[in-house]
Design an enzyme around this catalytic site. Sequence first.
Site, PDB file in Angstrom:
ATOM      1  N   ARG A  54      -5.977  -4.968  14.900  1.00 34.81           N
ATOM      2  CA  ARG A  54      -6.091  -4.099  13.723  1.00 34.81           C
ATOM      3  C   ARG A  54      -5.105  -2.939  13.825  1.00 34.81           C
ATOM      4  NH1 ARG A  54     -10.123  -0.759  14.161  1.00 34.81           N
ATOM      5  NH2 ARG A  54     -11.725  -2.361  14.270  1.00 34.81           N
ATOM      6  N   TYR A 106       3.067   2.518 -12.293  1.00 34.21           N
ATOM      7  CA  TYR A 106       2.625   1.125 -12.175  1.00 34.21           C
ATOM      8  C   TYR A 106       1.119   1.034 -12.478  1.00 34.21           C
ATOM      9  CZ  TYR A 106       1.435  -3.297  -9.946  1.00 34.21           C
ATOM     10  OH  TYR A 106       0.943  -4.545  -9.702  1.00 34.21           O
ATOM     11  N   ASP A 178       7.718   5.603  -4.759  1.00 36.16           N
ATOM     12  CA  ASP A 178       7.527   4.155  -4.817  1.00 36.16           C
ATOM     13  C   ASP A 178       8.900   3.528  -5.064  1.00 36.16           C
ATOM     14  OD1 ASP A 178       7.003   1.494  -5.495  1.00 36.16           O
ATOM     15  OD2 ASP A 178       5.046   1.978  -6.363  1.00 36.16           O
ATOM     16  N   LYS A 203       7.441  -7.713  -3.596  1.00 32.62           N
ATOM     17  CA  LYS A 203       8.552  -7.841  -4.546  1.00 32.62           C
ATOM     18  C   LYS A 203       9.874  -8.123  -3.824  1.00 32.62           C
ATOM     19  CE  LYS A 203       5.044  -6.774  -7.111  1.00 32.62           C
ATOM     20  NZ  LYS A 203       4.740  -5.405  -7.529  1.00 32.62           N
TER      21      LYS A 203
HETATM   22  C1  LIG Z   1       3.608  -4.552  -7.547  1.00 35.00           C
HETATM   23  C2  LIG Z   1       3.739  -3.094  -7.440  1.00 35.00           C
HETATM   24  C3  LIG Z   1       2.795  -2.320  -6.751  1.00 35.00           C
HETATM   25  C4  LIG Z   1       1.549  -2.928  -6.145  1.00 35.00           C
HETATM   26  O1  LIG Z   1       1.837  -3.810  -5.097  1.00 35.00           O
HETATM   27  P1  LIG Z   1       0.922  -5.074  -4.709  1.00 35.00           P
HETATM   28  O2  LIG Z   1       1.689  -5.669  -3.565  1.00 35.00           O
HETATM   29  O3  LIG Z   1       0.820  -5.956  -5.900  1.00 35.00           O
HETATM   30  O4  LIG Z   1      -0.402  -4.536  -4.292  1.00 35.00           O
HETATM   31  C5  LIG Z   1       3.003  -0.967  -6.652  1.00 35.00           C
HETATM   32  N1  LIG Z   1       4.066  -0.362  -7.228  1.00 35.00           N
HETATM   33  C6  LIG Z   1       4.985  -1.070  -7.913  1.00 35.00           C
HETATM   34  C7  LIG Z   1       6.135  -0.358  -8.534  1.00 35.00           C
HETATM   35  C8  LIG Z   1       4.853  -2.450  -8.045  1.00 35.00           C
HETATM   36  O5  LIG Z   1       5.762  -3.150  -8.743  1.00 35.00           O
END
Ligand SMILES: *Cc1c(COP(=O)(O)O)cnc(C)c1O
Length: 388
Positions: A54, A106, A178, A203
């Site tokens: 963990r 988001y 982000d 992504k």
């Molecule tokens: C997809 C996304 C998230 C969330 O991520 P997950 O891996 O789906 O939990 C957060 N911020 C942005 C800009 C995203 O495109």
Amino acid sequence: MSEQDRTGLEPQSIAAAHGVASDPAFGAVAPPLYMSSTYEFAGYEQPRAYDYGRLANPTRDLLVEALAQLEGGAGAVVTSSGMAAIDLLVGRLRPTDLVVAPHDCYGGTMRLLKARAERGHIRLRLVDQGDEAAYAAALAEGAALVLIETPSNPLMRVVDIAALAARAKAAGAAVAVDNTFLSPALQQPLALGADHVIHSTTKYINGHSDVIGGAVISADADQAAQLRQWANVVGCGGAPFDAWLTLRGLRTLFARMEMQQANAMAIARHLEAHPAVAAVHYPGLPSHAGHAVAARQQRGFGAMLSFDLVGGAEAAKRFIAAVRVFTLAESLGGVESLVAHPATMTHADMGEEARAVAGIGDGLLRLSVGLEAERDLIAGLESGLSAC
Ligand SMILES: *Cc1c(COP(=O)(O)O)cnc(C)c1O
């Protein structure tokens, strides 16, 4: 883990080879996948480098090290999703702490922040990041954490990270950016003054649409260590296999980004000249409001874009039925091209009124441009556009 000294290497080299040939057991070139949840102690009061999965795992740590280096951070935490990465920062706050976040952040981030605020875990102010007065007013309330997203989803609005971060820090707030839409290949927020970078590694970093994962990279070593501890407290670390796949995806990040953004630029130009298209939102176009800031703070314009159809909702429906090559799906950043209709998909929960305020119309389509041949991508879009 890594035995070779790779200090001073270019980011492409870190992405391509961090952890390669670092296997002490057999000299494996591709880093091995350690699935073990627990580790044998060498003896009484003699833990080894790892004791329980963990807290830390050797495979996950290779990804941790690679991401920290790519973002220019002192350390990182790899989490089970992008949302877990955001909650790693937010869930540690106290009820009196104020979070300032973009009003068009988001959707999942919005849902998380609102849920935490409704339960009294944090205080929340949503602001238009481009509205100086609103931003200053929110900071003046004594913000603990400022979240920044640029380019924004789905309209690709760009904000000046260095300027927003400087003002937040002057007001005593920590800054988290982000960086999911660009990846460290194209933007490094820590160098612009941010304290933390957040990724949905789902992504671009993984890039193959087959893992859900996230990461927080911190500029300060002490902050990074505290977050690593907090991840152990709440148990939100990413699984070893996911880390292994993500590290494999990371190998080609720079090459993918280069080709995907070249495809996106060609598509943006094509769409901009098309009579069925009312507006194209792509920071690489000189007509985009954030073009100058993007050119300054990014190393490339990325592979996400959106566009408004002249014919509105009806045209969007016909486009989606006729488009080829692009798959109708949420998410982004994979090698395959996707098209999404924000009003009925990613931003449906927002409600019509909030969408109208944010400028997300019923004729808006968002593209995540992949690695297919440019002419196939344009021909695929043309089938959709000719049906509008
Ligand atoms: C997809 C996304 C998230 C969330 O991520 P997950 O891996 O789906 O939990 C957060 N911020 C942005 C800009 C995203 O495109």
